[in-house]
Design a protein around this motif. Structure first.
Motif, PDB file in Angstrom:
ATOM      1  N   VAL A 151     -23.136 -45.926   4.084  1.00 38.32           N
ATOM      2  CA  VAL A 151     -21.775 -45.957   3.848  1.00 38.32           C
ATOM      3  C   VAL A 151     -20.897 -45.822   4.996  1.00 38.32           C
ATOM      4  CG1 VAL A 151     -20.201 -44.292   2.362  1.00 38.32           C
ATOM      5  CG2 VAL A 151     -22.415 -44.555   1.744  1.00 38.32           C
ATOM      6  N   GLU A 152     -19.845 -46.558   5.077  1.00 38.60           N
ATOM      7  CA  GLU A 152     -18.860 -46.031   6.088  1.00 38.60           C
ATOM      8  C   GLU A 152     -17.900 -45.046   5.752  1.00 38.60           C
ATOM      9  OE1 GLU A 152     -17.054 -49.558   8.102  1.00 38.60           O
ATOM     10  OE2 GLU A 152     -15.968 -48.098   9.550  1.00 38.60           O
ATOM     11  N   ALA A 153     -17.996 -43.782   6.595  1.00 41.20           N
ATOM     12  CA  ALA A 153     -17.119 -42.831   6.143  1.00 41.20           C
ATOM     13  C   ALA A 153     -15.746 -42.967   6.739  1.00 41.20           C
ATOM     14  CB  ALA A 153     -17.790 -41.618   6.602  1.00 41.20           C
ATOM     15  N   HIS A 154     -14.833 -42.341   6.147  1.00 43.83           N
ATOM     16  CA  HIS A 154     -13.245 -42.413   6.487  1.00 43.83           C
ATOM     17  C   HIS A 154     -13.441 -41.602   8.031  1.00 43.83           C
ATOM     18  CE1 HIS A 154      -8.943 -41.399   7.071  1.00 43.83           C
ATOM     19  NE2 HIS A 154      -8.818 -42.665   5.989  1.00 43.83           N
ATOM     20  N   GLN A 155     -12.502 -42.086   9.120  1.00 46.58           N
ATOM     21  CA  GLN A 155     -12.665 -41.449  10.141  1.00 46.58           C
ATOM     22  C   GLN A 155     -12.109 -40.126  10.279  1.00 46.58           C
ATOM     23  OE1 GLN A 155     -11.398 -44.182  13.521  1.00 46.58           O
ATOM     24  NE2 GLN A 155     -12.712 -45.658  12.723  1.00 46.58           N
TER      25      GLN A 155
ATOM     26  N   ALA B 166     -17.050 -34.624   2.802  1.00 45.01           N
ATOM     27  CA  ALA B 166     -17.087 -35.216   1.514  1.00 45.01           C
ATOM     28  C   ALA B 166     -18.325 -35.878   1.064  1.00 45.01           C
ATOM     29  CB  ALA B 166     -15.636 -35.477   1.013  1.00 45.01           C
ATOM     30  N   LEU B 167     -18.415 -36.924   1.928  1.00 46.87           N
ATOM     31  CA  LEU B 167     -19.435 -37.821   1.696  1.00 46.87           C
ATOM     32  C   LEU B 167     -20.994 -36.938   1.521  1.00 46.87           C
ATOM     33  CD1 LEU B 167     -20.425 -40.758   1.245  1.00 46.87           C
ATOM     34  CD2 LEU B 167     -20.567 -40.866   3.732  1.00 46.87           C
ATOM     35  N   ARG B 168     -21.099 -36.249   2.313  1.00 51.12           N
ATOM     36  CA  ARG B 168     -22.078 -35.228   2.352  1.00 51.12           C
ATOM     37  C   ARG B 168     -22.390 -34.614   1.080  1.00 51.12           C
ATOM     38  NH1 ARG B 168     -21.846 -33.756   7.726  1.00 51.12           N
ATOM     39  NH2 ARG B 168     -20.361 -32.212   7.291  1.00 51.12           N
ATOM     40  N   GLY B 169     -21.384 -34.100   0.375  1.00 49.51           N
ATOM     41  CA  GLY B 169     -21.333 -33.440  -0.852  1.00 49.51           C
ATOM     42  C   GLY B 169     -21.561 -34.314  -2.060  1.00 49.51           C
ATOM     43  N   TYR B 170     -20.841 -35.391  -2.013  1.00 51.83           N
ATOM     44  CA  TYR B 170     -21.330 -36.610  -3.092  1.00 51.83           C
ATOM     45  C   TYR B 170     -22.569 -37.019  -3.085  1.00 51.83           C
ATOM     46  CZ  TYR B 170     -16.224 -37.008  -3.857  1.00 51.83           C
ATOM     47  OH  TYR B 170     -14.988 -36.931  -4.183  1.00 51.83           O
ATOM     48  N   ALA B 171     -23.239 -37.202  -1.745  1.00 49.99           N
ATOM     49  CA  ALA B 171     -24.599 -37.786  -1.608  1.00 49.99           C
ATOM     50  C   ALA B 171     -25.794 -36.720  -2.236  1.00 49.99           C
ATOM     51  CB  ALA B 171     -25.073 -38.154  -0.294  1.00 49.99           C
ATOM     52  N   ARG B 172     -25.358 -35.495  -1.765  1.00 48.57           N
ATOM     53  CA  ARG B 172     -26.373 -34.493  -2.089  1.00 48.57           C
ATOM     54  C   ARG B 172     -26.417 -34.467  -3.706  1.00 48.57           C
ATOM     55  NH1 ARG B 172     -24.558 -30.418   1.062  1.00 48.57           N
ATOM     56  NH2 ARG B 172     -23.046 -29.627  -0.795  1.00 48.57           N
TER      57      ARG B 172
ATOM     58  N   GLY C 163     -28.293 -36.915  -5.405  1.00 47.39           N
ATOM     59  CA  GLY C 163     -29.766 -36.814  -5.125  1.00 47.39           C
ATOM     60  C   GLY C 163     -30.404 -37.779  -4.051  1.00 47.39           C
ATOM     61  N   LEU C 164     -29.234 -37.834  -3.015  1.00 51.18           N
ATOM     62  CA  LEU C 164     -29.478 -38.848  -1.888  1.00 51.18           C
ATOM     63  C   LEU C 164     -29.715 -37.945  -0.612  1.00 51.18           C
ATOM     64  CD1 LEU C 164     -26.851 -41.448  -2.592  1.00 51.18           C
ATOM     65  CD2 LEU C 164     -29.323 -41.609  -3.007  1.00 51.18           C
ATOM     66  N   GLU C 165     -30.645 -38.384   0.203  1.00 49.22           N
ATOM     67  CA  GLU C 165     -30.936 -37.565   1.450  1.00 49.22           C
ATOM     68  C   GLU C 165     -30.396 -38.582   3.000  1.00 49.22           C
ATOM     69  OE1 GLU C 165     -35.149 -37.189   1.355  1.00 49.22           O
ATOM     70  OE2 GLU C 165     -35.075 -35.591   0.308  1.00 49.22           O
ATOM     71  N   PRO C 166     -29.708 -37.840   3.673  1.00 50.53           N
ATOM     72  CA  PRO C 166     -29.553 -38.633   4.811  1.00 50.53           C
ATOM     73  C   PRO C 166     -30.570 -38.839   5.843  1.00 50.53           C
ATOM     74  CG  PRO C 166     -28.880 -36.461   5.057  1.00 50.53           C
ATOM     75  CD  PRO C 166     -29.369 -36.460   3.676  1.00 50.53           C
ATOM     76  N   VAL C 167     -30.614 -40.229   6.191  1.00 54.07           N
ATOM     77  CA  VAL C 167     -31.976 -40.738   6.928  1.00 54.07           C
ATOM     78  C   VAL C 167     -31.588 -41.220   8.355  1.00 54.07           C
ATOM     79  CG1 VAL C 167     -33.354 -41.031   5.114  1.00 54.07           C
ATOM     80  CG2 VAL C 167     -31.829 -42.777   5.693  1.00 54.07           C
TER      81      VAL C 167
END
Ligand SMILES: C[S@@+](CC[C@H](N)C(=O)[O-])C[C@H]1O[C@@H](n2cnc3c(N)ncnc32)[C@H](O)[C@@H]1O
Length: 231
Positions: free
Chosen positions: A164-168, A200-206, A209-213
């Motif tokens: 995902v490309e996050a907003h700057q 916000a992306l971190r929260g949506y992903a968590r 059920g997704l983990e940052p890699v």
């Protein structure tokens, strides 16, 4: 989480209807299309779409990112297909999907494997993609980031990556009825859209059920985060 604007009234798709400013910008290759909340006034409201970037070749950071992904690669909202071309060049299998007939026609002219349709339609090889891309702000598609991330998790294989490309603006979390408008005042029908920064992306992903890699950051401030479904 900062401002959440909810002004949804319609369910059109990106830049369609009206007098098609996105289609014309792709055809004419200009960057004078703004994505703004429906009805916003003023020539600087909203965000300029970098249409000439969409029409060009993948940039250095984009090529690096593509080279580090597990394949095959599904590019969601692929536009004219520069990331699909880069994925093929990196030796991955690849497919692009886009709702815009004009974008798909440009990709097909370059003999790229791109199909017209929505990410929410039934797609080829569901559950088998190594990576799914939401680049150029495409986490905004549908205006419901959690729903989109969950849909991407269905599309990739177990342990597959969603990039995902996050907003700057890291704190951005804006859900809108958007519209595209060009310099001559041409305006599309409204469509649901979201702008999502890293926080916000971190929260949506968590919650999906997704983990940052992995992540990638360009000198110009672009931020890409890869999330994995749990393997
Ligand atoms: C911000 S532009 C990004 C362009 C693109 N990544 C490129 O490289 O040219 C958003 C793109 O997503 C597409 N799109 C919007 N809604 C979509 C959907 N539901 N499914 C697939 N593509 C969609 C639009 O047509 C548009 O080409």
């Amino acid at each position: 989480v900062t401002d959440i604007i909810r002004t949804r009234t319609t369910s059109g798709t990106f830049g369609a209807g009206g007098d098609e400013p996105y289609h014309r910008a792709l055809r004419d290759g200009h960057d004078a299309v703004r994505l703004r909340p429906k009805g916003a006034r003023g020539s600087d409201a909203g965000t300029l779409l970098p249409v000439s970037r969409y029409l060009g070749a993948a940039t250095r950071i984009e090529r690096r990112l593509i080279g580090e992904l597990p394949g095959p690669v599904l590019d969601i909202g692929c536009g004219p297909g520069r990331m699909v071309a880069a994925a093929l060049h990196a030796g991955h299998g690849a497919l692009g999907i886009d709702v815009s007939a004009a974008a798909v026609a440009l990709a097909v002219d370059q003999r790229l494997p791109v199909i017209e349709g929505s990410v929410f339609d039934r797609l080829p090889r569901e559950g088998l993609w190594g990576s799914a891309l939401l680049i150029d702000g495409n986490i905004g598609i549908g205006g419901a980031p959690m729903r989109l991330l969950r849909r991407c998790a269905e599309l990739v294989a177990l342990g597959g990556w969603i990039v995902v490309e996050a907003h700057q603006d890291a704190t951005r979390n804006t859900l809108i009825d958007g519209e595209l408008v060009d310099a001559s005042g041409g305006t599309s029908a409204a469509f649901p859209w979201a702008e999502v920064g890293e926080a916000a992306l971190r929260g949506y992903a968590r919650r999906a059920g997704l983990e940052p890699v992995h992540d990638w950051r360009s000198p110009g401030g672009r931020v890409f985060v890869a999330y994995s479904t749990r393997s």
